[in-house]
Write an enzyme that holds these catalytic residues in place. Structure first.
Site, PDB file in Angstrom:
ATOM      1  N   GLY A  67       0.841  -1.053   0.128  1.00  0.00           N
ATOM      2  CA  GLY A  67       0.032  -0.012  -0.078  1.00  0.00           C
ATOM      3  C   GLY A  67       0.912   1.271  -0.089  1.00  0.00           C
ATOM      4  O   GLY A  67       0.567   2.203  -0.574  1.00  0.00           O
ATOM      5  N   HIS A 134     -11.559  12.044 -17.819  1.00  0.00           N
ATOM      6  CA  HIS A 134     -10.618  12.252 -18.911  1.00  0.00           C
ATOM      7  C   HIS A 134      -9.685  13.012 -18.725  1.00  0.00           C
ATOM      8  O   HIS A 134      -9.518  14.164 -18.170  1.00  0.00           O
ATOM      9  CB  HIS A 134     -11.882  13.013 -20.156  1.00  0.00           C
ATOM     10  CG  HIS A 134     -12.265  14.354 -19.724  1.00  0.00           C
ATOM     11  ND1 HIS A 134     -11.489  15.511 -20.056  1.00  0.00           N
ATOM     12  CD2 HIS A 134     -13.216  14.779 -19.270  1.00  0.00           C
ATOM     13  CE1 HIS A 134     -12.127  16.674 -19.959  1.00  0.00           C
ATOM     14  NE2 HIS A 134     -13.063  16.202 -18.933  1.00  0.00           N
ATOM     15  N   HIS A 143      -1.728   6.814  -5.765  1.00  0.00           N
ATOM     16  CA  HIS A 143      -2.893   5.953  -5.298  1.00  0.00           C
ATOM     17  C   HIS A 143      -4.176   6.999  -4.845  1.00  0.00           C
ATOM     18  O   HIS A 143      -4.276   7.767  -4.363  1.00  0.00           O
ATOM     19  CB  HIS A 143      -2.736   5.403  -3.623  1.00  0.00           C
ATOM     20  CG  HIS A 143      -3.805   4.395  -3.254  1.00  0.00           C
ATOM     21  ND1 HIS A 143      -3.617   3.876  -1.980  1.00  0.00           N
ATOM     22  CD2 HIS A 143      -5.052   4.146  -3.554  1.00  0.00           C
ATOM     23  CE1 HIS A 143      -4.606   3.383  -1.820  1.00  0.00           C
ATOM     24  NE2 HIS A 143      -5.647   3.309  -2.611  1.00  0.00           N
TER      25      HIS A 143
HETATM   26  C1  LIG Z   1      -8.845   0.524   1.240  1.00  0.00           C
HETATM   27  C2  LIG Z   1      -8.151   1.394   2.240  1.00  0.00           C
HETATM   28  O1  LIG Z   1      -8.231   1.568   3.277  1.00  0.00           O
HETATM   29  S1  LIG Z   1      -7.478   2.842   1.334  1.00  0.00           S
HETATM   30  C3  LIG Z   1      -6.984   4.086   2.805  1.00  0.00           C
HETATM   31  C4  LIG Z   1      -7.837   4.957   2.681  1.00  0.00           C
HETATM   32  N1  LIG Z   1      -7.606   6.169   3.806  1.00  0.00           N
HETATM   33  C5  LIG Z   1      -7.544   7.414   3.622  1.00  0.00           C
HETATM   34  O2  LIG Z   1      -7.897   7.888   2.489  1.00  0.00           O
HETATM   35  C6  LIG Z   1      -7.159   7.786   4.677  1.00  0.00           C
HETATM   36  C7  LIG Z   1      -6.557   9.545   4.362  1.00  0.00           C
HETATM   37  N2  LIG Z   1      -5.848  10.073   5.349  1.00  0.00           N
HETATM   38  C8  LIG Z   1      -6.284  11.059   6.362  1.00  0.00           C
HETATM   39  O3  LIG Z   1      -7.472  11.487   5.914  1.00  0.00           O
HETATM   40  C9  LIG Z   1      -5.691  11.544   7.479  1.00  0.00           C
HETATM   41  O4  LIG Z   1      -6.430  11.986   8.400  1.00  0.00           O
HETATM   42  C10 LIG Z   1      -4.727  12.592   7.075  1.00  0.00           C
HETATM   43  C11 LIG Z   1      -3.554  11.843   6.394  1.00  0.00           C
HETATM   44  C12 LIG Z   1      -5.232  13.796   6.241  1.00  0.00           C
HETATM   45  C13 LIG Z   1      -4.042  13.327   8.241  1.00  0.00           C
HETATM   46  O5  LIG Z   1      -3.447  12.445   9.233  1.00  0.00           O
HETATM   47  P1  LIG Z   1      -2.449  12.680  10.352  1.00  0.00           P
HETATM   48  O6  LIG Z   1      -1.015  13.538   9.615  1.00  0.00           O
HETATM   49  O7  LIG Z   1      -2.090  11.709  11.100  1.00  0.00           O
HETATM   50  O8  LIG Z   1      -3.409  14.022  11.056  1.00  0.00           O
HETATM   51  P2  LIG Z   1      -4.045  13.945  12.432  1.00  0.00           P
HETATM   52  O9  LIG Z   1      -4.832  12.716  12.506  1.00  0.00           O
HETATM   53  O10 LIG Z   1      -2.739  14.224  13.652  1.00  0.00           O
HETATM   54  O11 LIG Z   1      -4.961  15.257  12.315  1.00  0.00           O
HETATM   55  C14 LIG Z   1      -4.452  16.553  12.258  1.00  0.00           C
HETATM   56  C15 LIG Z   1      -5.509  17.343  12.181  1.00  0.00           C
HETATM   57  O12 LIG Z   1      -6.289  17.476  11.013  1.00  0.00           O
HETATM   58  C16 LIG Z   1      -7.646  16.977  11.062  1.00  0.00           C
HETATM   59  N3  LIG Z   1      -7.881  16.078  10.065  1.00  0.00           N
HETATM   60  C17 LIG Z   1      -7.257  14.954   9.749  1.00  0.00           C
HETATM   61  N4  LIG Z   1      -7.696  14.228   8.775  1.00  0.00           N
HETATM   62  C18 LIG Z   1      -8.459  15.144   8.288  1.00  0.00           C
HETATM   63  C19 LIG Z   1      -9.563  15.135   7.227  1.00  0.00           C
HETATM   64  N5  LIG Z   1      -9.535  14.178   6.299  1.00  0.00           N
HETATM   65  N6  LIG Z   1     -10.547  15.927   6.977  1.00  0.00           N
HETATM   66  C20 LIG Z   1     -10.454  17.071   8.031  1.00  0.00           C
HETATM   67  N7  LIG Z   1      -9.567  17.231   8.824  1.00  0.00           N
HETATM   68  C21 LIG Z   1      -8.850  16.415   9.249  1.00  0.00           C
HETATM   69  C22 LIG Z   1      -7.582  16.371  12.624  1.00  0.00           C
HETATM   70  O13 LIG Z   1      -8.940  16.540  13.153  1.00  0.00           O
HETATM   71  C23 LIG Z   1      -6.419  17.252  13.543  1.00  0.00           C
HETATM   72  O14 LIG Z   1      -7.271  18.400  13.536  1.00  0.00           O
HETATM   73  P3  LIG Z   1      -6.978  19.181  14.908  1.00  0.00           P
HETATM   74  O15 LIG Z   1      -5.491  19.516  14.831  1.00  0.00           O
HETATM   75  O16 LIG Z   1      -7.887  20.434  14.778  1.00  0.00           O
HETATM   76  O17 LIG Z   1      -7.289  18.280  16.161  1.00  0.00           O
END
Ligand SMILES: CC(=O)SCCNC(=O)CCNC(=O)[C@H](O)C(C)(C)COP(=O)(O)OP(=O)(O)OC[C@H]1O[C@@H](n2cnc3c(N)ncnc32)[C@H](O)[C@@H]1OP(=O)(O)O
Length: 207
Positions: A67, A134, A143
């Site tokens: 991944g 497109h 990804h």
């Molecule tokens: C098949 C599968 O599983 S594929 C995988 C699919 N997974 C994904 O798409 C996950 C995507 N990852 C995310 O959205 C993550 O939350 C990230 C990468 C954006 C941030 O992760 P981290 O760097 O660990 O940040 P962390 O969790 O410490 O959050 C930092 C701040 O951002 C906020 N935040 C984190 N993610 C989000 C989000 N998606 N939308 C809005 N705010 C967010 C948190 O609430 C936090 O706010 P605060 O400081 O006010 O408390």
């Protein structure tokens, strides 16, 4: 027709399952946690990375099922340099335009759509029900997570990660190693190594 998948995690399992649905007859895993781990779900893990390099001729296809974007890309390039028969894996329910290009070692999972004149590099993932519309250009190792949508003419740099359920407006350019958070709506260009979240998406700062 035997397929070797390097990387025995959750993503690797979906690669294996998808490969069998597209007609591969047998799938086995290679993984550096071998021999401590012998199975990934119902599939056997039969060796580590070194073992795979020594047994490349035993397989009609090889793909990296890791991944992590940078690791998947590096392993794919290493295998290519050793002459592995790198293949792409596409679920039968995915819809890919005949005018789209998919790089070697890329996967397209169930229900995904890739539209006309889009070009995807090697080792990309277009995950379950994601949509690449497109004229998009995706560099190597990108990804697109489940349910994420790219509008037309979006450009994405190497190893960027477009989070689950997010969307990217047409003609927006994202750099390399960008992370788009789950559910974000990206409406402006994003520089390399930025993490953006929210609607509209704003930067969380450098990784
Ligand atoms: C098949 C599968 O599983 S594929 C995988 C699919 N997974 C994904 O798409 C996950 C995507 N990852 C995310 O959205 C993550 O939350 C990230 C990468 C954006 C941030 O992760 P981290 O760097 O660990 O940040 P962390 O969790 O410490 O959050 C930092 C701040 O951002 C906020 N935040 C984190 N993610 C989000 C989000 N998606 N939308 C809005 N705010 C967010 C948190 O609430 C936090 O706010 P605060 O400081 O006010 O408390």
């Amino acid at each position: 027709m035997r397929l070797a998948v390097f990387g025995a995690g959750g993503h690797g399992k979906v690669v294996a399952d998808t490969a069998l649905q597209m007609g591969w007859q047998e799938v086995v895993f290679f993984e550096d946690a071998w021999p401590k781990r012998s199975h990934n779900g119902c599939w056997l893990i039969i060796g580590d990375a070194q073992a795979l390099l020594q047994r490349l001729d035993d397989f009609q296809g090889v793909i990296v099922g890791v991944g992590n974007n940078r690791i998947r890309l590096a392993k794919t390039r290493e295998l290519a340099a050793h002459g592995a028969r790198l293949v792409s894996v596409v679920h039968p329910s995915a819809v890919i335009s005949p005018h789209a290009v998919l790089g070697r070692g890329s996967v397209v999972f169930a229900g995904a759509v890739i539209q006309v004149d889009s070009q995807l590099g090697e080792a990309c993932i277009v995950n379950t029900r994601a949509c690449v519309d497109h004229d998009c250009h995706l560099a190597d190792g990108v990804h697109i997570c489940p349910g994420a949508s790219l509008a037309g003419s979006v450009e994405i740099g190497e190893a960027s990660w477009i989070g689950i359920g997010s969307s990217v407006k047409q003609q927006v350019r994202l750099g390399s190693d960008v992370i788009v958070g789950a559910g974000a709506a990206v409406v402006c260009d994003v520089l390399d190594k930025q993490t953006v979240v929210g609607v509209p998406a704003k930067s969380l700062g450098r990784k």
